[in-house]
Scaffold this motif. Structure first.
Motif, PDB file in Angstrom:
ATOM      1  N   TYR A 161      -6.641-105.140 103.935  1.00 33.55           N
ATOM      2  CA  TYR A 161      -7.089-105.454 102.675  1.00 33.55           C
ATOM      3  C   TYR A 161      -6.530-104.961 101.333  1.00 33.55           C
ATOM      4  O   TYR A 161      -5.971-103.716 101.511  1.00 33.55           O
ATOM      5  CB  TYR A 161      -8.704-105.807 102.788  1.00 33.55           C
ATOM      6  N   TYR A 211      -7.823-103.653  98.644  1.00 31.33           N
ATOM      7  CA  TYR A 211      -8.320-102.170  98.326  1.00 31.33           C
ATOM      8  C   TYR A 211      -7.486-101.142  99.085  1.00 31.33           C
ATOM      9  O   TYR A 211      -7.083 -99.859  98.760  1.00 31.33           O
ATOM     10  CB  TYR A 211      -9.554-102.103  98.060  1.00 31.33           C
ATOM     11  N   GLN A 256      -5.444 -97.533  98.320  1.00 32.24           N
ATOM     12  CA  GLN A 256      -5.893 -96.086  98.591  1.00 32.24           C
ATOM     13  C   GLN A 256      -4.752 -95.511  99.442  1.00 32.24           C
ATOM     14  O   GLN A 256      -4.494 -94.570  99.455  1.00 32.24           O
ATOM     15  CB  GLN A 256      -7.088 -96.344  99.319  1.00 32.24           C
ATOM     16  N   GLU A 308      -3.984-102.805  90.195  1.00 33.16           N
ATOM     17  CA  GLU A 308      -4.371-104.008  90.950  1.00 33.16           C
ATOM     18  C   GLU A 308      -3.822-105.219  90.160  1.00 33.16           C
ATOM     19  O   GLU A 308      -3.659-106.353  90.829  1.00 33.16           O
ATOM     20  CB  GLU A 308      -5.991-104.070  90.453  1.00 33.16           C
ATOM     21  N   LYS A 333      -1.903 -94.299  97.355  1.00 32.93           N
ATOM     22  CA  LYS A 333      -2.440 -93.152  96.794  1.00 32.93           C
ATOM     23  C   LYS A 333      -2.318 -91.838  97.690  1.00 32.93           C
ATOM     24  O   LYS A 333      -1.707 -90.665  97.342  1.00 32.93           O
ATOM     25  CB  LYS A 333      -3.775 -93.302  96.256  1.00 32.93           C
ATOM     26  N   TYR A 383      -2.225-107.964  93.749  1.00 31.01           N
ATOM     27  CA  TYR A 383      -2.751-109.293  94.201  1.00 31.01           C
ATOM     28  C   TYR A 383      -1.784-110.391  93.996  1.00 31.01           C
ATOM     29  O   TYR A 383      -1.514-111.169  94.863  1.00 31.01           O
ATOM     30  CB  TYR A 383      -3.990-109.519  93.609  1.00 31.01           C
TER      31      TYR A 383
END
Lengths: 235, 113
Positions: free
Chosen positions: B26, B28, B32, B46, B35, B50
């Motif tokens: 997904y 998020y 992560q 963000e 990162k 998307y």
């Protein structure tokens, strides 16, 4: 620490305040913000919900969710145009091409035989316009009720109901038809231009039929294909 | 995103590569993961992620799945069959690009002298 149901509701309200009106985008953004806030709390449990939300929202940049919304709209509008095009192509494949050709020839023959051909072509065009407006107004009424009843709104559903950018297309050829009708001795007595006009009229009728009849009647299927979550909401 | 102009063109490929390795993810989770892999060097914004996901979905490269997690819905993205083929192409393209950039930035000394 996990977010409570109330906080999830607050996040939905937050996306609405920031001009995300559609449930499909809202739910994705809410999950994103919720995950991000929960991660922040792991690192710094002292942050309040609002502080954490603010930090995360700022990461979306100065335009907030606008970018995401605009791009989503563009993508789905394109998808809609592709859908119209697919249906349109159907009318030129077997077996429907027979129908397309037959309609063109019938119209052409009528224009050729009749002495009132300019009235016939304007009359037919008027029928298309009346049909279009009837559909648009009927639809608008239903949509208004839906908005007031606070039901969930889906972006692709709205694009289907607003007919993409096609709804104005019915008026565009008005000048052509007026010109043709007022100079009918020039345009409609010539076989080539009469045949061309018949074909053009049939094309216009097909597009209108697709946009106002075929696609809305299958809207549910298209929404299910676009949104797997749509079915969860319908249950 | 750090040095956004340079990374921008590769965002789709980065997403596709991650999905190839991890199956379904997904939004998020993707930010992560990037990162962690780049040790914080690369931060996907963000506002860029998307739109990229939605575009890939519309192109038929990604498919979506919805799951109810805790008290909310989670939208997972995964590669479609054509998306998997496309990933191989795009990765090859990206590797070519990296190799070419490397030889342009650090030309090997000419050994013929």
């Amino acid at each position: 620490m996990k977010l409570s149901n109330e906080q999830i509701d607050q996040l939905f309200a937050f996306t609405r305040q920031h001009y995300v009106e559609w449930y499909d985008l809202q739910s994705e953004l809410v999950d994103h913000l919720a995950n991000a806030i929960e991660t922040q709390w792991q690192e710094n449990p002292k942050l309040t919900f609002d502080q954490a939300l603010n930090i995360e929202f700022n990461k979306f940049g100065v335009f907030g969710f606008m970018d995401v919304v605009e791009k989503r709209q563009a993508v789905l509008s394109k998808k809609y145009s592709r859908l119209v095009w697919q249906h349109f192509k159907d009318f030129f494949g077997i077996p429907k091409i027979v129908l397309t050709m037959a309609m063109t020839l019938v119209l052409f023959s009528i224009l050729k035989i009749s002495n009132y051909n300019e009235w016939i072509i304007m009359g037919l065009y008027l029928i298309l316009i009346v049909f279009t407006f009837y559909k648009i107004f009927k639809n608008r009424k239903i949509r208004k009720q839906k908005m007031q009843s606070a039901q969930k709104r889906w972006l692709f559903e709205e694009i289907i109901n607003q007919y993409g950018s096609f709804s104005g297309a019915i008026i565009l050829p008005l000048n052509i038809f007026i010109e043709v009708a007022s100079h009918s001795d020039k345009f409609l007595t010539n076989d080539y231009s009469a045949l061309g006009l018949s074909f053009f009229f049939v094309l216009l009728a097909i597009v209108i039929f697709i946009i106002f009849k075929i696609i809305p009647s299958k809207a549910e299927d298209y929404l299910l294909a676009t949104y797997p979550e749509y079915i969860l909401e319908k249950l | 995103m750090k040095n956004s102009q340079l990374y921008k063109g590769s965002l789709n490929t980065i997403i596709m590569k991650l999905l190839e390795e991890n199956g379904k993810m997904y939004g998020y989770e993707i930010t992560q993961k990037v990162k962690i892999i780049t040790q914080g060097e690369l931060n996907i914004t963000e506002g860029a992620l998307y739109p990229a996901l939605h575009k890939l979905e519309a192109e038929g490269i990604l498919d979506v799945e919805i799951e109810r997690v805790d008290n909310r819905m989670r939208k997972y993205y995964k590669l479609t069959e054509s998306g998997q083929k496309e990933t191989i192409n795009r990765l090859a393209e990206l590797e070519d690009f990296i190799r070419n950039m490397q030889s342009l930035v650090n030309p090997k000394p000419n050994l013929e002298f």
